[in-house]
Design an enzyme around this catalytic site. Structure first.
Site, PDB file in Angstrom:
ATOM      1  N   GLU A   1       0.843  -1.194   0.000  1.00  0.00           N
ATOM      2  CA  GLU A   1       0.000   0.000   0.000  1.00  0.00           C
ATOM      3  C   GLU A   1       0.880   1.246   0.000  1.00  0.00           C
ATOM      4  O   GLU A   1       1.567   1.528   0.988  1.00  0.00           O
ATOM      5  CB  GLU A   1      -0.918   0.020   1.225  1.00  0.00           C
ATOM      6  CG  GLU A   1      -1.755   1.280   1.335  1.00  0.00           C
ATOM      7  CD  GLU A   1      -2.469   1.415   2.678  1.00  0.00           C
ATOM      8  OE1 GLU A   1      -2.793   2.563   3.054  1.00  0.00           O
ATOM      9  OE2 GLU A   1      -2.698   0.391   3.353  1.00  0.00           O
TER      10      GLU A   1
ATOM     11  N   ARG B   1       0.493  10.437   0.035  1.00  0.00           N
ATOM     12  CA  ARG B   1       0.822  11.548   0.932  1.00  0.00           C
ATOM     13  C   ARG B   1       2.007  12.365   0.443  1.00  0.00           C
ATOM     14  O   ARG B   1       2.363  13.364   1.075  1.00  0.00           O
ATOM     15  CB  ARG B   1       1.135  11.018   2.338  1.00  0.00           C
ATOM     16  CG  ARG B   1       0.016  10.222   2.977  1.00  0.00           C
ATOM     17  CD  ARG B   1       0.419   9.755   4.365  1.00  0.00           C
ATOM     18  NE  ARG B   1      -0.489   8.741   4.876  1.00  0.00           N
ATOM     19  CZ  ARG B   1      -0.319   8.105   6.028  1.00  0.00           C
ATOM     20  NH1 ARG B   1       0.727   8.391   6.791  1.00  0.00           N
ATOM     21  NH2 ARG B   1      -1.179   7.182   6.430  1.00  0.00           N
TER      22      ARG B   1
ATOM     23  N   LYS C   1     -11.331  -1.489   6.577  1.00  0.00           N
ATOM     24  CA  LYS C   1     -10.139  -1.078   7.312  1.00  0.00           C
ATOM     25  C   LYS C   1     -10.576  -0.524   8.665  1.00  0.00           C
ATOM     26  O   LYS C   1     -11.490   0.309   8.727  1.00  0.00           O
ATOM     27  CB  LYS C   1      -9.389  -0.014   6.516  1.00  0.00           C
ATOM     28  CG  LYS C   1      -8.219   0.637   7.259  1.00  0.00           C
ATOM     29  CD  LYS C   1      -7.548   1.667   6.365  1.00  0.00           C
ATOM     30  CE  LYS C   1      -6.431   2.396   7.096  1.00  0.00           C
ATOM     31  NZ  LYS C   1      -5.686   3.314   6.214  1.00  0.00           N
TER      32      LYS C   1
END
Length: 221
Positions: free
Chosen positions: A47, A51, A134
């Protein structure tokens, strides 16, 4: 893609390894050796969080590494969905969920792991059809006791807890019947990437996998 299909797809992803590295890539030059090191260490589902300015290029590069299955994390908007998919991401992860974001992923055919931290959020995602979610921020939102409590009234939902999960507590999470994998950032520390210590990162991945599978003991708390 329906929410049920997305959950099924992500269950298959979780079967690759019980830990999904959560990666913040600040330099796209790190992407190829980093992916190779994590795959070599036994953690192929990666993943890459959106950002940093290098994130999309990192996804493009890592998606070409043999054995790597690359997704985008911190997916927040329909634009994020489009850009991540175009870059080669095969799944998306979000810290929370909104109808607009989920609709964008469904329309784009990009399986998403929608975030939830409360029973109401879990129920909202489940109502739409997401049976795999999640749990974030895991430790701050109550950790193992919270997930155990949610599992009572909502046993049909499975989780990938992320946020505060570490080598010290990952086995406690994975022991829960409603947890199928965990997301962790400790296997790809920024300092080791900057130093080019790819062998060290591969060792961290191997160690994490062994602990998650119960082959070695976790570090003492």
């Amino acid at each position: 893609m329906t929410p049920h299909q997305a959950s099924d797809s992500l269950r298959e992803l979780a079967e690759l390894a019980p830990i999904i590295p959560v990666i913040v890539v600040k330099n796209a030059d790190y992407a190829k050796p980093l992916a190779e090191a994590l795959v070599a260490g036994g953690l192929p589902a990666l993943e890459v969080t959106l950002r940093t300015p290098a994130a999309l290029e990192a996804i493009r590069i890592m998606s070409q590494v043999e054995g790597a299955v690359v997704g985008a994390g911190t997916v927040l908007t329909p634009n994020d969905v489009q850009r991540a998919h175009d870059a080669g991401a095969t799944f998306a992860v979000s810290p929370g969920s909104t109808p607009t974001l989920l609709q964008a992923c469904e329309a784009e055919g990009l399986p998403i792991l929608p975030g939830a931290a409360t029973p109401s959020e879990v129920m909202a995602n489940l109502e739409r059809g997401y049976e795999l979610q999640k749990f974030f921020p895991a430790e701050a939102a109550g950790g193992v006791p919270m997930l155990k409590s949610i599992g009572g009234p909502l046993p049909q939902v499975s989780f990938c807890p992320t946020g505060g999960v570490s080598l010290k507590n990952v086995t406690q999470y994975l022991a829960l019947p409603n947890v199928i994998c965990c997301g962790g950032s400790w296997v790809a520390p920024e300092a080791m990437m900057a130093a080019g210590d790819w062998d060290g990162i591969a060792r961290l991945a191997s160690e994490a996998l062994a602990v998650a599978k119960g082959e070695t003991a976790a570090e003492p708390a």
